[in-house]
Write an enzyme that holds these catalytic residues in place. Structure first.
Site, PDB file in Angstrom:
ATOM      1  N   GLY A   1      39.890  40.909 -22.398  1.00 19.02           N
ATOM      2  CA  GLY A   1      38.694  41.453 -23.032  1.00 19.02           C
ATOM      3  C   GLY A   1      37.721  42.051 -22.028  1.00 19.02           C
ATOM      4  O   GLY A   1      37.146  43.121 -22.273  1.00 19.02           O
TER       5      GLY A   1
ATOM      6  N   ARG B   1      38.127  46.448 -33.269  1.00 16.08           N
ATOM      7  CA  ARG B   1      39.227  45.667 -33.856  1.00 16.08           C
ATOM      8  C   ARG B   1      39.479  46.046 -35.308  1.00 16.08           C
ATOM      9  O   ARG B   1      40.616  45.964 -35.768  1.00 16.08           O
ATOM     10  CB  ARG B   1      38.931  44.175 -33.739  1.00 16.08           C
TER      11      ARG B   1
ATOM     12  N   GLY C   1      44.263  36.324 -24.817  1.00 14.12           N
ATOM     13  CA  GLY C   1      45.119  35.145 -24.689  1.00 14.12           C
ATOM     14  C   GLY C   1      46.543  35.410 -25.127  1.00 14.12           C
ATOM     15  O   GLY C   1      47.500  34.993 -24.468  1.00 14.12           O
TER      16      GLY C   1
HETATM   17  P1  ADP Z   1      39.540  39.239 -18.743  1.00 15.37           P
HETATM   18  O1  ADP Z   1      38.716  38.992 -19.981  1.00 15.37           O
HETATM   19  O2  ADP Z   1      39.671  40.710 -18.436  1.00 15.37           O
HETATM   20  O3  ADP Z   1      40.857  38.526 -18.781  1.00 15.37           O
HETATM   21  P2  ADP Z   1      38.240  37.103 -17.329  1.00 15.37           P
HETATM   22  O4  ADP Z   1      37.647  36.604 -18.602  1.00 15.37           O
HETATM   23  O5  ADP Z   1      39.311  36.297 -16.691  1.00 15.37           O
HETATM   24  O6  ADP Z   1      38.729  38.615 -17.504  1.00 15.37           O
HETATM   25  O7  ADP Z   1      37.075  37.219 -16.239  1.00 15.37           O
HETATM   26  C1  ADP Z   1      35.956  38.034 -16.423  1.00 15.37           C
HETATM   27  C2  ADP Z   1      34.758  37.452 -15.751  1.00 15.37           C
HETATM   28  O8  ADP Z   1      35.014  37.178 -14.395  1.00 15.37           O
HETATM   29  C3  ADP Z   1      33.588  38.397 -15.767  1.00 15.37           C
HETATM   30  O9  ADP Z   1      32.562  37.816 -16.538  1.00 15.37           O
HETATM   31  C4  ADP Z   1      33.164  38.508 -14.301  1.00 15.37           C
HETATM   32  O10 ADP Z   1      31.773  38.457 -14.114  1.00 15.37           O
HETATM   33  C5  ADP Z   1      33.804  37.304 -13.699  1.00 15.37           C
HETATM   34  N1  ADP Z   1      34.021  37.481 -12.271  1.00 15.37           N
HETATM   35  C6  ADP Z   1      34.842  38.351 -11.668  1.00 15.37           C
HETATM   36  N2  ADP Z   1      34.757  38.237 -10.331  1.00 15.37           N
HETATM   37  C7  ADP Z   1      33.875  37.258 -10.073  1.00 15.37           C
HETATM   38  C8  ADP Z   1      33.358  36.652  -8.882  1.00 15.37           C
HETATM   39  N3  ADP Z   1      33.773  37.078  -7.691  1.00 15.37           N
HETATM   40  N4  ADP Z   1      32.480  35.650  -9.020  1.00 15.37           N
HETATM   41  C9  ADP Z   1      32.065  35.241 -10.239  1.00 15.37           C
HETATM   42  N5  ADP Z   1      32.508  35.763 -11.388  1.00 15.37           N
HETATM   43  C10 ADP Z   1      33.397  36.761 -11.320  1.00 15.37           C
HETATM   44 MG    MG Z   2      37.456  37.318 -20.575  1.00 18.18          MG
END
Ligand code: ADP
Ligand code: MG
Length: 395
Positions: free
Chosen positions: A352, A38, A375
């Site tokens: 993230g 960042r 976000g």
């Molecule tokens: P991003 O930051 O890319 O937007 P999120 O924060 O929404 O993604 O989600 C990321 C988290 O989702 C990760 O920590 C991952 O372990 C969890 N995750 C993904 N699939 C599953 C699942 N099937 N069961 C439990 N946790 C999950």
């Molecule tokens: Mg996340």
């Protein structure tokens, strides 16, 4: 649509003091910056202003000190890293605002840099207190917002101060808004949106918008279990958000009356626990028995999603396909990441954890745009106005 706000590129900055809101909310380890991505992302704006003879007053939040001084969340280590990156001194203010800080800002020469303390030491920051906005405005002649990751918050350093000083978009913020807006407003088609991660409630606004705009939506991650529950499929001990089930049911219903195809996994990888030493079990369907959790999409799903991604004109990916931090459950995310990296279309990544997954697989430099704001990128994609952008002057 082109970017409609005035850019720092077009601002007259020579001999002036610029208050620059950056997103230096980096991870710290043992008092050192553990990942400087960042900080690096803000360098083009910082260098541009220094080259053009402005004095810089930088301000950022770091973690959540909740309006109190928390020495463990001092911005100092960030200033030290920044000094190394720009090869110049970074003066460190002892506080966010106040007389001593004003004297330091007054004394800055052209090209010099002052870093204010963690702006969330001040309770007025998240409250968007006009008194804090005024105290910040006293430190400069103009304002530049380059903190895309904080642009969805109406805080004193993102929105309040922009009402008091002429506000310009920094180069990173401008690029983020341009890249993300293009995905929704003028994408190369077909537009394929890959959504995963943990929370449907965070992402349902994006699903709604893309049901109108995208050609296909591919669902994975824990999110798919809210959809399966809505369809009456057994989800065992999988992560299901109760509030998400209703939203998923609505999205499924709406998808019947749009041209967008909403796809769900056709197979899964199950585990008995969310743990790196859990034994993975392939399931050739999407029913999850009690005592088991769905922790990744299965190989048939990964292959099908990869094929759709390969023929996309534009791919937007937000949210991992499974618990990719756990080696036995990383294959689905790895396959989608590889497909996105190899895709001939335009590829844009938000979130993230999705960015972290790409980095973990060594594929981060193979995509067209990695958003620095989770976000903020979701809100922009939903079609919401970002207060930190709206407050800037029009081009
Ligand atoms: P991003 O930051 O890319 O937007 P999120 O924060 O929404 O993604 O989600 C990321 C988290 O989702 C990760 O920590 C991952 O372990 C969890 N995750 C993904 N699939 C599953 C699942 N099937 N069961 C439990 N946790 C999950
Ligand atoms: Mg996340």
């Amino acid at each position: 649509m082109s970017f409609s706000k005035a850019s720092v590129r077009d601002a007259a900055v020579e001999g002036k003091r610029a208050l620059v809101r950056v997103d230096f909310n980096v991870p710290l380890e043992d008092g050192n910056v553990a990942d400087d991505t960042r900080i690096r992302a803000a360098l083009p704006t910082i260098e541009l202003l220094r080259e053009r003879g402005a004095a810089l007053v930088l301000v950022s939040h770091l973690g959540r000190p909740k309006g109190k001084v928390d020495p463990g969340l001092s911005i100092r280590p960030v200033g030290e890293r920044l000094a190394e990156l720009i090869g110049a001194e970074v003066k460190q203010a002892p506080a966010v605002v106040g007389e001593e800080v004003e004297a330091m800002a007054d004394g800055l020469g052209a090209g010099e840099v002052l870093l204010l303390e963690n702006v969330r030491y001040e309770p007025g920051e998240t409250a968007n207190d006009p008194a804090l906005a005024e105290a910040l405005a006293k430190l400069a002649d103009l304002y530049v917002n380059d903190a895309f990751g904080a642009a969805h918050r109406a805080h004193a350093s993102t929105a309040g101060v922009a009402a008091l000083l002429p506000g310009y978009a920094g180069l990173l913020l401008e690029r983020e808004v341009t890249e993300l807006t293009r995905v929704v407003e003028s994408p190369q088609r077909p537009l394929v949106v890959v959504l995963g991660g943990a929370k449907v409630t965070d992402k349902v606004g994006v699903i709604d918008r893309f049901l109108e705009v995208a050609d296909e939506i591919l669902i994975g991650g824990a999110m798919c279990f809210s959809f399966f529950r809505a369809q009456g499929t057994a989800t065992g001990d999988s992560l299901v958000e109760e509030e998400g089930v209703k939203l998923a049911a609505e999205a499924l219903e709406r998808s019947g009356s749009t041209d967008c195809e909403l796809r769900l996994p056709v197979d899964l990888v199950l585990g008995e626990r969310f743990a790196a030493d859990a034994e993975p079990r392939q399931s050739d369907g999407v029913e999850v028995p009690d005592g088991w959790m769905g922790l990744d999409v299965g190989p048939r799903t990964a292959r099908a999603y990869a094929d759709v991604i390969a023929s996309a004109g534009t791919v937007l990916w937000n949210g991992p396909m499974g618990a990719f931090e756990l080696a036995p459950f990383a294959a689905g995310t790895r396959a989608v990441a590889a497909a996105v990296a190899a895709a001939p279309g335009t590829t844009v990544i938000g979130g993230g954890d999705s960015v972290a997954a790409l980095q973990q697989f060594g594929l981060a430099d193979k995509v067209d745009w990695l958003s620095t704001g989770g976000g903020a990128s979701l809100e922009l994609l939903e079609g919401k106005k970002l207060p930190g952008v709206e407050a800037l002057i029009d081009a």
